[in-house]
Enzyme design. Structure first.
Site, PDB file in Angstrom:
ATOM      1  N   HIS A 125      32.673  43.463  58.562  1.00  0.00           N
ATOM      2  CA  HIS A 125      32.532  44.465  57.500  1.00  0.00           C
ATOM      3  C   HIS A 125      32.279  43.791  56.160  1.00  0.00           C
ATOM      4  CE1 HIS A 125      33.373  47.991  59.763  1.00  0.00           C
ATOM      5  NE2 HIS A 125      34.583  47.637  60.120  1.00  0.00           N
ATOM      6  N   CYS A 184      26.883  44.673  56.379  1.00  0.00           N
ATOM      7  CA  CYS A 184      26.125  45.775  55.772  1.00  0.00           C
ATOM      8  C   CYS A 184      25.765  45.439  54.329  1.00  0.00           C
ATOM      9  CB  CYS A 184      26.956  47.056  55.792  1.00  0.00           C
ATOM     10  SG  CYS A 184      27.234  47.659  57.449  1.00  0.00           S
TER      11      CYS A 184
END
Lengths: 208, 273
Positions: A125, A184
């Site tokens: 993440h 991301c």
């Protein structure tokens, strides 16, 4: 009137023997008829769905063949990833589902293991405490994978921003060992349509 | 002719044993996995609702980190009790074969209202409204995924109720077939042959249970999430235990039937006066 009891053991033994004969036929049918199918599905379950128990599954790497002979259980921690430049020291898990990524860095199960000479794809993440700071990495920065079967050093040669649907950015190949980290992109509110990708090749020969 | 009848009788005996084994397995599934009350009880016993609530709150908290917003925007967007109601509704839909719609309108409304309030308080303005909407949709999806187990059971829902109905039909058919077999066997082999069928079935059940459970490490199984896996583990272990219990009962019945018939024969001796 007296009652006399007579032992008829022969009939008893016959019935028990007949029962065992039926069971033997049943076992033969199961073994030769369904064994392959049942074992196939239990192997799938064991590979995908069994987490590492306290008595860990022994991870084995064959140095001669450069191949894993016993892989970690899916969802189990099997090492750490360290990047000194950004003070990153995180646990590395085999698998990359949502639950695993909440614990640390996930290793995409469709890619190779470090040491096997192919693409190793790791995901994390982009939050603080995960891969947020890999955006600060550049060429020649070092990455170390400290695993329970050896230590592997990598050096970054490229970083890239790609579309979330660009699969060519994550090639699965076995010509050379490549470490690919991704997260991301960009940071901030909302759904991310891009990925920040770091490419590194293996440096030196470390113990495995 | 007599030998042929006996041979057919033995074959029917074997088939009856196998069918009795299958019947017991189906019956165990019927009272466990295919029983809604049993499943709900297992969820309750394993604190499934609390685990899912924790997991949803944790995932929503994680999503917050990259949003730049404060955790206060998640305050009061749903009640803990709502999750239990939704999960129960979802489980009920599996057993009825219907679709359960998780109502997230109030959650979305409250979240949007919290975000507006937060931005107003901080004197901020949301320049990228589309991105914010996508974030809100993401939070709603986390709630829905927590309820319906990430959509992995969507395929099961449509067929579960049908499987349960077919199981009932199959159980009925097997019972009739076994009765017919036992009647034939009684005439062609021996009137007390049912003890053999019970004994064989009991041993087959024990073997089958060992065969399946030996291959899978049920105690460490993890599927989709920890909370879901905990319930699955308990159910599978319970099913295995029930199979053992029934096989023991069959074993006892077979011993009684065999003992009654073959071990002792009471001979009445008239004492002449």
């Amino acid at each position: 009137m007296h009652k006399k009891y007579k032992f008829k053991g022969k009939a008893f033994v016959t019935y028990v023997a007949l029962s065992f004969l039926f069971v033997c036929v049943f076992i033969v049918i199961i073994y030769f008829g369904l064994n392959h199918t049942i074992r196939k599905y239990t192997n799938i379950i064991n590979t995908v769905a069994i987490k590492e128990s306290k008595n860990d599954r022994k991870v084995k790497f064959d140095n001669a063949q450069k191949k894993m002979t016993s892989i970690p259980s899916y969802g189990s921690k099997y090492g750490t990833i360290k990047i000194d430049k950004i003070n990153l020291d995180l646990p590395l898990y085999y698998g990359d589902n949502e639950e695993i990524l909440s614990y640390g860095i996930g290793h995409y199960a469709g890619s190779y293991f470090p040491g096997e000479g192919g693409s190793v794809i790791l995901a994390g993440h982009n939050d603080p405490g995960y891969f947020e700071k890999i955006l600060e990495l550049g060429n020649n920065d070092k990455i170390v994978l400290d695993l329970n079967y050896g230590k592997f050093d990598y050096q970054i040669y490229e970083t890239r921003i790609v579309s979330e649907n660009d699969l060519s950015a994550f090639p699965i190949q076995d010509n050379e060992e490549r470490l690919i980290l991704y997260t991301c992109y960009p940071l901030g509110v909302g759904h991310k349509t891009e990925r920040f990708v770091v490419y590194a090749h293996r440096v030196g020969e470390t113990d495995a | 002719m007599r030998k042929f009848k006996k041979l057919v009788g033995y074959i029917l005996g074997f088939i009856s044993s196998v069918l009795l084994t299958i019947l017991v397995l189906l019956f165990v599934f019927k009272i466990t996995i295919f029983n809604q009350n049993y499943v709900l009880q297992k969820l309750e016993d394993n604190n499934y609702y609390e685990e899912v609530t924790k997991s949803i709150k944790r995932d929503m908290g994680n999503s917050l980190m990259s949003s730049g917003l404060d955790k206060s925007i998640l305050d009061g967007i749903f009640k803990d009790g709502d999750i239990k109601v939704d999960i129960k509704g979802f489980i009920a839909s599996i057993y009825t074969g219907s679709k359960y719609k998780v109502d997230t309108d109030s959650l979305k409304k409250k979240l949007n209202s919290n975000i507006d309030e937060y931005l107003k308080e901080k004197g901020l303005e949301a320049t990228d409204k589309k991105s914010l909407e996508t974030y809100v949709d993401g939070v709603v999806k986390i709630y829905k995924d927590g309820i319906n187990i990430y959509g992995y059971l969507d395929g099961v829902i449509s067929s579960f109720a049908k499987i349960s109905t077919y199981t009932d039909m199959f159980i009925g058919f097997i019972i009739v077939f076994i009765i017919v077999c036992l009647v034939v066997i009684r005439k062609w082999v021996h009137k007390r042959y049912s003890g053999v069928v019970c004994l064989s079935s009991s041993l087959m059940l024990l073997y089958f249970r060992w065969f399946i459970y030996d291959g899978i490490d049920f105690k460490n199984i993890i599927i989709i999430s920890d909370s879901f896996s905990k319930v699955i583990r308990k159910v599978l272990i319970d099913v295995g235990d029930k199979v053992i219990i029934v096989s023991m009962v069959l074993l006892i019945i077979s011993i009684v039937l065999n003992l009654n018939n073959s071990l002792f024969k009471i001979k009445r001796i008239r004492k002449s006066l």
